[in-house]
Write an enzyme that holds these catalytic residues in place. Structure first.
Site, PDB file in Angstrom:
ATOM      1  N   ASP A 221      -2.577  -1.419   5.884  1.00  0.00           N
ATOM      2  CA  ASP A 221      -2.963  -0.945   7.207  1.00  0.00           C
ATOM      3  C   ASP A 221      -4.464  -0.773   7.374  1.00  0.00           C
ATOM      4  O   ASP A 221      -4.966  -0.776   8.476  1.00  0.00           O
ATOM      5  CB  ASP A 221      -2.265   0.391   7.523  1.00  0.00           C
ATOM      6  CG  ASP A 221      -2.482   1.421   6.437  1.00  0.00           C
ATOM      7  OD1 ASP A 221      -3.256   1.149   5.489  1.00  0.00           O
ATOM      8  OD2 ASP A 221      -1.878   2.508   6.516  1.00  0.00           O
TER       9      ASP A 221
ATOM     10  N   ASP B  96       0.858  -1.169   0.000  1.00  0.00           N
ATOM     11  CA  ASP B  96       0.000   0.000   0.000  1.00  0.00           C
ATOM     12  C   ASP B  96       0.905   1.234   0.000  1.00  0.00           C
ATOM     13  O   ASP B  96       2.091   1.151   0.323  1.00  0.00           O
ATOM     14  CB  ASP B  96      -0.883  -0.017   1.255  1.00  0.00           C
ATOM     15  CG  ASP B  96      -1.960   1.048   1.215  1.00  0.00           C
ATOM     16  OD1 ASP B  96      -2.288   1.526   0.118  1.00  0.00           O
ATOM     17  OD2 ASP B  96      -2.462   1.413   2.292  1.00  0.00           O
TER      18      ASP B  96
END
Length: 1033
Positions: free
Chosen positions: A716, A343
């Site tokens: 996350d 990410d």
């Protein structure tokens, strides 16, 4: 009945959730959901819909019981073999061996049980994320209901601070912004509006007329029509994905160990039958004990314990390096990772918006250093010396960039520091505007000393910028600054701008300061500040044309661009009350000041970490919810996109621009439209996918799996959870990661540092290499014992009974001395310096590669043949060949030669296997070269284990009663010469074998074409860095 209701509810919810409500206007959505937006649902209708659609909550399969988990641990094949070994040990009354094996079983079961009983709490985490209550409109009245009672068609009220209870189609939107980072990965809150869209396939992050369950409202207010609840909401879909991928997959190591267990079990059974057959199935008590001892020697009962211990020590090492391993098997997978899907927000970047660039007409670009919230950094401006006599004049207003016509390259690179004392008047205006037209604050924690921001992330970055020049809002509004805010026109997502009126009595001026999106600020401007003392008239169209090249240039670097303007109040306006003046009359006839560029900067360690991945032949791919240009710019800065890959081309002024159509950067929509066959036909998978959805991330992982990749996924947010679960190794961020992401992962980074992943990969490679080393020691030792003991069946005494080369108890003692201790010592062997210079292991190679199997057989047969040869030498070569009678049962003078031969075999087997443990420190490199001999004591545990093994071997051979009574052998004298010569022969054979492997075998790991390309990139960047080059900024 309950099952039928649940099925009907799921069907109804699925039908509603598949409709494109973002393409419907409010009236259409209300009609489709059969609700009056003015009155809401009737209570009776809401209850009926609750029955049809079910509660608005996450459903899960529940936590497995402790007994089921314990059963799964004990049902493991190796554990079953160990239990059988205990039974056999008890049968031959070997209480010590039985106790050791029982301890091994308890250790293995306890570790595995503890790991699994921590269990997956994903569904519980998702339940906690939903708001406990919601405000809804029912029967024409606003009431508060439990969020679990929300149904499709409910009218909900949303305002700042609320957690959205269900997916909604918004209307009556006023300045609404929502934090959707957990779903889309966007670093900034998303401004919402009520207008419908025409594209049914619009990415989730661009559906700004919808609000999603579990997201947070950060600003404004709105109403919404609930259209999806529970498992049909976007968060619910993620929960389904997690449930679908919850089944644990066996890693190659687990498969290899299980297969090895079956093979060894078959060999043990076959060995027993061979012993019985060699004795013509006259199974006496001694023959039975020998067969049982041979079977135990075949099975490396300490292997599972050593594997578990080695991985546990690896986990402990990684914990010190800020990586928490939730599942031991993740270490093995991590060591063979070929792809990292990362990410962007909070992983490769800091998740802190920073102002890094400004542009002023007539002055050009300014760069601002410093990251995070700490107001420390320098502002520099490119120095433009006087043009050479033959150079044309430079028109700052018309150039597409800071033209350096007529200047040398060195001149063009000169910069000058900008301070509060040396800044120009227009730049001072920009800094004042950044501080005053701003509702945020930055503060320093009194205990930790860390700086933090309060307010909108964009405004915080502006405030930090002003504070770096000692002109923050507190300084300007204090006694020395003399500024006072008179009124504010707050930011409105509809017009995307904000303004304030401020006055400075000491300077005798009152000004309007305006900031916002360029396309909304430019129409308010009629003039432009062109240099320190020049303000010239310009119409909005010409101003926009002037700014477009700068905006595009900053956009290519992933910057979010804001425009700043101001004007002085007229005398009439100063005399009046500005708080009562319409906004349209305030934000007019502005003077354009300049542009500022803001972005979420990469972590300083991201670039070297990506380069280290390339060194190891690991491809890094960015999967982000951000916009394509922003994602591409960050990918370039951290090294994921490279110049030589054809992804970048040079534009005006030497600026590098990402080529979006080169296939290396794609949007999720473009990637999702490709079929699996089309994806597999691509020469290379995209390096960056923007506007990524959870399904896109899983699709990318599947594509990598089809290319035989071992995939690690970092993330996350909740949106990362399905891919974390589906990947071979899920890596969650510990500081910024959601509970759902942590529960879906195998590894948690406590410092959210991408560099920690590299350290984890290094540790994973070390662990797997060590497992291969001690497997070679353990199993080749077992093969050596098996060969020796099986060939020993050919020796017979005067009455035709088999004379065993070792007694059953001696077999077990030898197994104990040469098995677990050296294997455990090899388990803590340090990583060799070249461990990250090799490409990842082939995912199909497994633990027992062809070379490892060759090693096991060669060394095993060598040890076994040399040992049984020594048995023959003592009895027949140097002895008279007298094998006595009943020497398997008890000692007599006639058995003296046999007992001394057994002592020789015992010493040979023990010392040869201990030496072989040193052999296995290097799979191919010479172990007995002078360079390696100097490192003989480097592994203190291995050295101590070897010394202890030698001492115990001598004790077993020379302690009266123990030697002849229990172990049925005697101490030796001249036979030590045979043993030492045999060990020398074994060392020579080992070195010759390794020499042959280096010449005849292919490299341990063969890099693919893509891995070679990645390693070339690392080499080129390393050379550039050593020559004075810098990593991308």
């Amino acid at each position: 009945m309950a099952i039928w209701k649940r099925g009907r509810a799921a069907a109804a919810a699925t039908a509603a959730s598949t409709k494109a409500y973002h393409c419907m206007d409010v009236a259409q959505a209300a009609a489709d959901l059969d609700v009056d937006t003015a009155a809401g649902l009737a209570t009776s209708e809401a209850e009926r819909r609750l029955t049809v659609h079910g509660p608005n909550e996450m459903r899960g399969s529940g936590r497995p019981s402790a007994l089921k988990i314990l059963f799964r641990q004990l049902a493991n094949l190796m554990t079953v073999i160990l239990i059988a070994a205990v039974a056999i040990a008890f049968a031959i009354k070997d209480w010590i061996e039985a106790g050791v094996v029982i301890g091994v079983i308890i250790l293995n079961t306890a570790v595995g049980f503890a790991q699994e009983f921590k269990a997956e709490k994903t569904m519980d985490s998702l339940r906690k994320m939903t708001s406990p209550t919601s405000r809804v409109l029912r029967n024409g009245h606003q009431i508060v209901v439990p969020t679990a009672d929300l149904v499709p068609g409910d009218i909900v009220y949303l305002e700042s601070g609320d957690v959205v209870g269900a997916d909604c189609r918004l209307f009556d939107v006023f300045n609404l912004e929502a934090d959707e980072a957990l779903l889309t990965g966007e670093a900034l809150p998303i401004a919402k509006e009520a207008d419908a869209f025409g594209d049914p396939e619009l990415p989730l992050g661009d559906r700004i007329n919808l609000s999603f369950a579990s997201t947070t409202i950060t600003k404004g207010r709105a109403k919404g029509i609930v259209y999806a609840t529970g498992m049909s909401s976007e968060v619910g879909k993620i929960a389904k994905k997690l449930m679908e991928t919850s089944a644990s997959k066996k890693t190659p190591l687990q498969k290899a160990l299980e297969k090895m267990s079956w093979v060894l079990l078959a060999v043990a059974v076959a060995s027993v039958l061979i012993v019985f057959g060699a004795n013509k199935f006259k199974v006496t008590n001694e023959v039975l004990l020998y067969a049982i001892g041979l079977a135990i020697a075949t099975i490396p009962e300490g292997l599972v314990a050593v594997v578990t211990l080695t991985m546990s020590l690896g986990v402990h090492t990684l914990a010190k390096q800020r990586a928490l391993v939730r599942k031991l098997v993740a270490l093995e997978s991590l060591g063979s990772v070929t792809n990292i899907c990362s990410d962007k927000t909070g992983t490769l970047t800091q998740s802190k918006m920073v102002l890094v660039r400004a542009w002023l007409p007539g002055e050009g670009f300014f760069r601002v250093s410093g990251l995070g919230f700490e107001p420390v950094g320098d502002v520099t401006k490119r120095q433009l010396p006087a043009p050479k006599p033959d150079a044309p004049a430079v028109n700052f207003a018309d150039t597409a960039a800071d033209a350096d016509a007529g200047r040398t390259g060195e001149d063009a690179k000169e910069t000058v520091a900008v301070t509060a004392a040396t800044m120009s008047g227009p730049f001072r205006r920009v800094v004042e505007a950044a501080a005053l037209c701003n509702m945020s604050e930055i503060k320093q924690d009194g205990e930790t000393g860390e700086w933090f921001g309060i307010g909108d992330p964009t405004e915080i970055s502006l405030q930090v910028f002003a504070a770096k020049l000692s002109m923050g809002k507190p300084a300007l509004t204090g006694a020395e600054g003399g500024w006072r805010l008179v009124c504010e026109c707050p930011f409105d997502s509809g017009i995307k701008r904000m303004s304030v009126v401020a006055e400075n009595a000491a300077r005798g001026e009152s000004v309007v300061i305006l900031k916002g999106a360029t396309e909304r600020v430019v129409p308010c401007c009629t003039q432009m500040q062109d240099g320190a003392d020049s303000v010239r008239a310009i119409d909005p169209e010409a101003l926009q044309a002037l700014l477009d090249p700068r905006i595009q240039e900053m956009g290519r670097d992933g910057l979010r661009v804001l425009s700043i303007a101001y004007r002085r109040l007229t005398a009439a306006e100063q005399a009046g009350d500005m708080n009562k003046t319409d906004r349209e009359q305030v934000e007019v006839e502005m003077v354009f000041l300049g542009l500022v560029g803001i972005y979420d900067p990469p972590r300083p360690e991201s670039y070297p970490s990506v380069m280290e991945c390339y060194r190891a032949g690991i491809q890094v791919t960015m999967l982000t919810g951000d916009h394509p240009q922003t994602a591409a710019a960050i990918a370039r800065q951290v090294g994921i996109l490279q110049d030589d890959a054809g992804d970048e081309k040079t534009g005006g002024g030497g600026h590098r621009a990402i080529s979006m159509d080169g296939g290396r950067v794609m949007t999720a929509r473009e990637f999702d439209r490709l079929t699996d066959a089309e994806i597999d036909a691509l020469p290379e998978l995209p390096c960056v996918i923007a506007r990524c959805s959870p399904d896109t991330k899983v699709k990318m992982i599947e594509a990598m799996h089809r290319r035989s990749g071992i995939v690690a996924m970092t993330g996350d947010g909740v949106n990362d959870s399905p891919s974390l679960k589906f990947a071979d190794v899920g890596i969650a961020m510990g500081m910024t990661g959601s509970d759902v992401a942590k529960q879906a992962s195998e590894i948690i980074l406590t410092d959210d540092n991408f560099a920690t992943i590299v350290r984890a990969i290094r540790e994973g490679r070390r662990v797997f290499s060590n497992i291969q080393r001690f497997c070679c020691v353990l199993i080749s030792g077992n093969v050596g014992e098996l060969v020796c003991l099986m060939l020993g069946l050919a020796f017979r005494d005067a009455v035709g009974e088999t004379v065993f080369p070792l007694s059953p108890v001696a077999i077990l003692v030898n197994n104990l001395l040469t098995g677990t201790p050296p294997a455990m010592a090899l388990g803590v062997e340090r990583a060799w310096p070249t461990i990250m210079d090799e490409p990842p292991r082939s995912p199909t190679s497994g633990l027992f590669t062809f070379e490892v199997l060759c090693d096991i057989l060669f060394f095993g047969f060598s040890i076994g043949l040399l040992s049984i040869a020594n048995f023959w030498l003592v009895i027949s070569g140097f002895g008279d060949g007298n094998m006595g009678r009943d020497c398997n049962r008890e000692y007599s003078d006639a058995c003296n030669l046999v007992y001394r031969a057994r002592g020789t075999v015992f010493a040979t087997l023990t010392l040869a296997i201990l030496l072989h443990a040193y052999n296995c420190r290097q799979i191919r490199a010479p172990m007995w070269s002078w360079a390696m001999v100097k490192r003989f004591c480097e592994n203190k545990f291995l050295f101590a284990g070897a010394v202890a093994g030698i001492v115990l071997c001598i004790i077993c051979m020379y302690v009266p009663g123990l030697n002849t009574g229990a172990l049925k052998m005697k101490g030796i004298s001249w036979e030590w010469g045979i043993v030492l010569v045999t060990l020398l022969v074994f060392i020579i054979l080992s070195e010759l074998y390794k020499f042959a492997k280096r010449r005849l075998f292919k490299p341990l790991v063969v890099a693919t074409e893509n891995q070679e390309r990645l390693q070339r990139i690392w080499t080129e960047n390393t050379l550039a860095s050593s020559a004075g080059g810098l990593a991308p900024k």
